[in-house]
Design a protein around this motif. Sequence first.
Motif, PDB file in Angstrom:
ATOM      1  N   THR A  69     -17.169  44.353 -26.938  1.00 54.40           N
ATOM      2  CA  THR A  69     -16.503  43.697 -28.059  1.00 54.40           C
ATOM      3  C   THR A  69     -17.118  42.315 -28.277  1.00 54.40           C
ATOM      4  OG1 THR A  69     -14.815  42.622 -26.698  1.00 54.40           O
ATOM      5  CG2 THR A  69     -14.322  44.869 -27.487  1.00 54.40           C
ATOM      6  N   THR A  70     -16.901  41.759 -29.436  1.00 50.57           N
ATOM      7  CA  THR A  70     -17.406  40.419 -29.745  1.00 50.57           C
ATOM      8  C   THR A  70     -16.874  39.401 -28.749  1.00 50.57           C
ATOM      9  OG1 THR A  70     -17.593  40.968 -32.084  1.00 50.57           O
ATOM     10  CG2 THR A  70     -17.511  38.636 -31.523  1.00 50.57           C
ATOM     11  N   ASP A  71     -15.582  39.481 -28.407  1.00 51.09           N
ATOM     12  CA  ASP A  71     -14.999  38.550 -27.435  1.00 51.09           C
ATOM     13  C   ASP A  71     -15.676  38.665 -26.074  1.00 51.09           C
ATOM     14  OD1 ASP A  71     -13.226  37.354 -29.167  1.00 51.09           O
ATOM     15  OD2 ASP A  71     -11.471  38.478 -28.481  1.00 51.09           O
ATOM     16  N   VAL A  72     -15.883  39.881 -25.605  1.00 50.34           N
ATOM     17  CA  VAL A  72     -16.517  40.075 -24.291  1.00 50.34           C
ATOM     18  C   VAL A  72     -17.942  39.527 -24.310  1.00 50.34           C
ATOM     19  CG1 VAL A  72     -17.421  41.823 -22.697  1.00 50.34           C
ATOM     20  CG2 VAL A  72     -15.079  41.997 -23.531  1.00 50.34           C
ATOM     21  N   LEU A  73     -18.674  39.757 -25.381  1.00 47.57           N
ATOM     22  CA  LEU A  73     -20.046  39.261 -25.448  1.00 47.57           C
ATOM     23  C   LEU A  73     -20.091  37.734 -25.504  1.00 47.57           C
ATOM     24  CD1 LEU A  73     -21.738  41.927 -27.713  1.00 47.57           C
ATOM     25  CD2 LEU A  73     -21.868  41.688 -25.227  1.00 47.57           C
ATOM     26  N   GLU A  74     -19.115  37.108 -26.155  1.00 47.58           N
ATOM     27  CA  GLU A  74     -19.036  35.646 -26.131  1.00 47.58           C
ATOM     28  C   GLU A  74     -18.749  35.143 -24.719  1.00 47.58           C
ATOM     29  OE1 GLU A  74     -16.215  34.358 -29.097  1.00 47.58           O
ATOM     30  OE2 GLU A  74     -17.423  35.170 -30.737  1.00 47.58           O
ATOM     31  N   HIS A  75     -17.877  35.842 -24.019  1.00 44.14           N
ATOM     32  CA  HIS A  75     -17.558  35.530 -22.623  1.00 44.14           C
ATOM     33  C   HIS A  75     -18.817  35.659 -21.760  1.00 44.14           C
ATOM     34  CE1 HIS A  75     -15.065  35.745 -18.893  1.00 44.14           C
ATOM     35  NE2 HIS A  75     -15.980  36.624 -18.518  1.00 44.14           N
ATOM     36  N   GLU A  76     -19.549  36.740 -21.923  1.00 46.00           N
ATOM     37  CA  GLU A  76     -20.752  36.974 -21.125  1.00 46.00           C
ATOM     38  C   GLU A  76     -21.867  35.994 -21.469  1.00 46.00           C
ATOM     39  OE1 GLU A  76     -20.729  38.829 -18.483  1.00 46.00           O
ATOM     40  OE2 GLU A  76     -18.737  39.609 -18.920  1.00 46.00           O
ATOM     41  N   ALA A  77     -21.910  35.524 -22.717  1.00 46.55           N
ATOM     42  CA  ALA A  77     -22.910  34.517 -23.102  1.00 46.55           C
ATOM     43  C   ALA A  77     -22.701  33.215 -22.325  1.00 46.55           C
ATOM     44  CB  ALA A  77     -22.863  34.275 -24.608  1.00 46.55           C
ATOM     45  N   VAL A  78     -21.447  32.905 -21.990  1.00 49.25           N
ATOM     46  CA  VAL A  78     -21.167  31.725 -21.153  1.00 49.25           C
ATOM     47  C   VAL A  78     -21.718  31.968 -19.747  1.00 49.25           C
ATOM     48  CG1 VAL A  78     -19.379  30.237 -20.158  1.00 49.25           C
ATOM     49  CG2 VAL A  78     -19.158  31.058 -22.519  1.00 49.25           C
ATOM     50  N   HIS A  79     -21.541  33.190 -19.238  1.00 52.43           N
ATOM     51  CA  HIS A  79     -22.114  33.507 -17.921  1.00 52.43           C
ATOM     52  C   HIS A  79     -23.641  33.398 -17.955  1.00 52.43           C
ATOM     53  CE1 HIS A  79     -18.384  34.420 -16.064  1.00 52.43           C
ATOM     54  NE2 HIS A  79     -18.173  35.563 -16.693  1.00 52.43           N
ATOM     55  N   LYS A  80     -24.253  33.796 -19.063  1.00 52.20           N
ATOM     56  CA  LYS A  80     -25.704  33.633 -19.196  1.00 52.20           C
ATOM     57  C   LYS A  80     -26.079  32.160 -19.040  1.00 52.20           C
ATOM     58  CE  LYS A  80     -29.456  33.750 -22.485  1.00 52.20           C
ATOM     59  NZ  LYS A  80     -29.785  33.614 -23.883  1.00 52.20           N
ATOM     60  N   ARG A  81     -25.331  31.281 -19.691  1.00 54.08           N
ATOM     61  CA  ARG A  81     -25.588  29.843 -19.587  1.00 54.08           C
ATOM     62  C   ARG A  81     -25.388  29.359 -18.149  1.00 54.08           C
ATOM     63  NH1 ARG A  81     -28.009  25.818 -19.046  1.00 54.08           N
ATOM     64  NH2 ARG A  81     -27.051  23.808 -19.376  1.00 54.08           N
ATOM     65  N   GLN A  82     -24.400  29.935 -17.451  1.00 54.19           N
ATOM     66  CA  GLN A  82     -24.189  29.582 -16.049  1.00 54.19           C
ATOM     67  C   GLN A  82     -25.397  29.996 -15.211  1.00 54.19           C
ATOM     68  OE1 GLN A  82     -20.459  31.647 -15.610  1.00 54.19           O
ATOM     69  NE2 GLN A  82     -19.252  29.864 -16.239  1.00 54.19           N
ATOM     70  N   TRP A  83     -25.952  31.168 -15.491  1.00 49.68           N
ATOM     71  CA  TRP A  83     -27.178  31.600 -14.821  1.00 49.68           C
ATOM     72  C   TRP A  83     -28.305  30.614 -15.081  1.00 49.68           C
ATOM     73  CZ3 TRP A  83     -28.674  34.966 -11.219  1.00 49.68           C
ATOM     74  CH2 TRP A  83     -27.830  36.035 -10.906  1.00 49.68           C
ATOM     75  N   GLU A  84     -28.442  30.158 -16.350  1.00 51.38           N
ATOM     76  CA  GLU A  84     -29.492  29.209 -16.692  1.00 51.38           C
ATOM     77  C   GLU A  84     -29.308  27.894 -15.930  1.00 51.38           C
ATOM     78  OE1 GLU A  84     -30.518  30.517 -21.280  1.00 51.38           O
ATOM     79  OE2 GLU A  84     -28.877  29.118 -20.917  1.00 51.38           O
ATOM     80  N   ARG A  85     -28.074  27.478 -15.810  1.00 51.62           N
ATOM     81  CA  ARG A  85     -27.800  26.196 -15.145  1.00 51.62           C
ATOM     82  C   ARG A  85     -28.011  26.261 -13.642  1.00 51.62           C
ATOM     83  NH1 ARG A  85     -22.498  22.625 -14.228  1.00 51.62           N
ATOM     84  NH2 ARG A  85     -23.619  20.749 -13.660  1.00 51.62           N
ATOM     85  N   PHE A  86     -27.548  27.337 -13.006  1.00 51.29           N
ATOM     86  CA  PHE A  86     -27.552  27.405 -11.548  1.00 51.29           C
ATOM     87  C   PHE A  86     -28.643  28.297 -10.955  1.00 51.29           C
ATOM     88  CE2 PHE A  86     -23.094  26.460 -12.724  1.00 51.29           C
ATOM     89  CZ  PHE A  86     -23.011  25.206 -12.137  1.00 51.29           C
ATOM     90  N   GLY A  87     -29.273  29.138 -11.767  1.00 49.78           N
ATOM     91  CA  GLY A  87     -30.333  30.004 -11.259  1.00 49.78           C
ATOM     92  C   GLY A  87     -29.836  30.970 -10.200  1.00 49.78           C
ATOM     93  N   LEU A  88     -30.667  31.193  -9.203  1.00 51.47           N
ATOM     94  CA  LEU A  88     -30.326  32.170  -8.166  1.00 51.47           C
ATOM     95  C   LEU A  88     -29.223  31.701  -7.229  1.00 51.47           C
ATOM     96  CD1 LEU A  88     -33.853  33.583  -7.278  1.00 51.47           C
ATOM     97  CD2 LEU A  88     -32.058  34.632  -8.663  1.00 51.47           C
ATOM     98  N   VAL A  89     -28.788  30.461  -7.354  1.00 45.15           N
ATOM     99  CA  VAL A  89     -27.654  29.969  -6.571  1.00 45.15           C
ATOM    100  C   VAL A  89     -26.344  30.469  -7.193  1.00 45.15           C
ATOM    101  CG1 VAL A  89     -26.491  27.871  -5.737  1.00 45.15           C
ATOM    102  CG2 VAL A  89     -28.974  27.946  -5.870  1.00 45.15           C
ATOM    103  N   PHE A  90     -26.389  30.866  -8.465  1.00 46.68           N
ATOM    104  CA  PHE A  90     -25.176  31.270  -9.168  1.00 46.68           C
ATOM    105  C   PHE A  90     -24.402  32.400  -8.465  1.00 46.68           C
ATOM    106  CE2 PHE A  90     -23.145  33.740 -12.739  1.00 46.68           C
ATOM    107  CZ  PHE A  90     -22.037  32.918 -12.841  1.00 46.68           C
ATOM    108  N   PRO A  91     -25.043  33.494  -8.033  1.00 50.28           N
ATOM    109  CA  PRO A  91     -24.245  34.534  -7.352  1.00 50.28           C
ATOM    110  C   PRO A  91     -23.507  34.026  -6.120  1.00 50.28           C
ATOM    111  CG  PRO A  91     -26.413  35.374  -7.913  1.00 50.28           C
ATOM    112  CD  PRO A  91     -26.435  33.894  -8.181  1.00 50.28           C
ATOM    113  N   LEU A  92     -24.141  33.137  -5.367  1.00 52.65           N
ATOM    114  CA  LEU A  92     -23.481  32.566  -4.183  1.00 52.65           C
ATOM    115  C   LEU A  92     -22.300  31.695  -4.597  1.00 52.65           C
ATOM    116  CD1 LEU A  92     -23.321  32.000  -1.152  1.00 52.65           C
ATOM    117  CD2 LEU A  92     -24.966  30.157  -1.501  1.00 52.65           C
ATOM    118  N   LEU A  93     -22.501  30.828  -5.589  1.00 52.16           N
ATOM    119  CA  LEU A  93     -21.413  29.980  -6.073  1.00 52.16           C
ATOM    120  C   LEU A  93     -20.265  30.817  -6.624  1.00 52.16           C
ATOM    121  CD1 LEU A  93     -23.502  27.222  -7.906  1.00 52.16           C
ATOM    122  CD2 LEU A  93     -22.339  27.028  -5.693  1.00 52.16           C
TER     123      LEU A  93
END
Length: 119
Positions: A69-93
């Motif tokens: 859904t559009t809402d879920v994809l907007e939610h996941e786009a924030v997670h994409k930005r979190q990946w960009e910010r934290f890189g491979l440390v993100f899964p641990l965090l």
Amino acid sequence: MRRLLFDSFVSRTGYLYATAVGLVWGSIWSTGRVEKRAGLFVFRGMPSWTFGRGGSCVGGCYLTNANVTTDVLEHEAVHKRQWERFGLVFPLLYAVAGRNPLKNGFEIEAGLKKGGYLR
């Protein structure tokens, strides 16, 4: 140390590596439509064991069966930005933040309602 790891060349490299992993994983297991939406490579038709909950963001890829859904994809786009910010440390965090989405700061930042965690 934060400047070296977060929102840096190091985190961007980790994000690109995670995206490559997501692209390979999605290409192997997706049996549905693959498209680019909300800045994400969206892989549908994934077997339920290939992702967590209703879907998983790995770098710039969103892996799911049909939760697009559009809402879920907007939610996941924030997670994409979190990946960009934290890189491979993100899964641990993310793991340290806990599996309860109502208490996980990354899920709260992405939006609990848009993520389907609240009605």
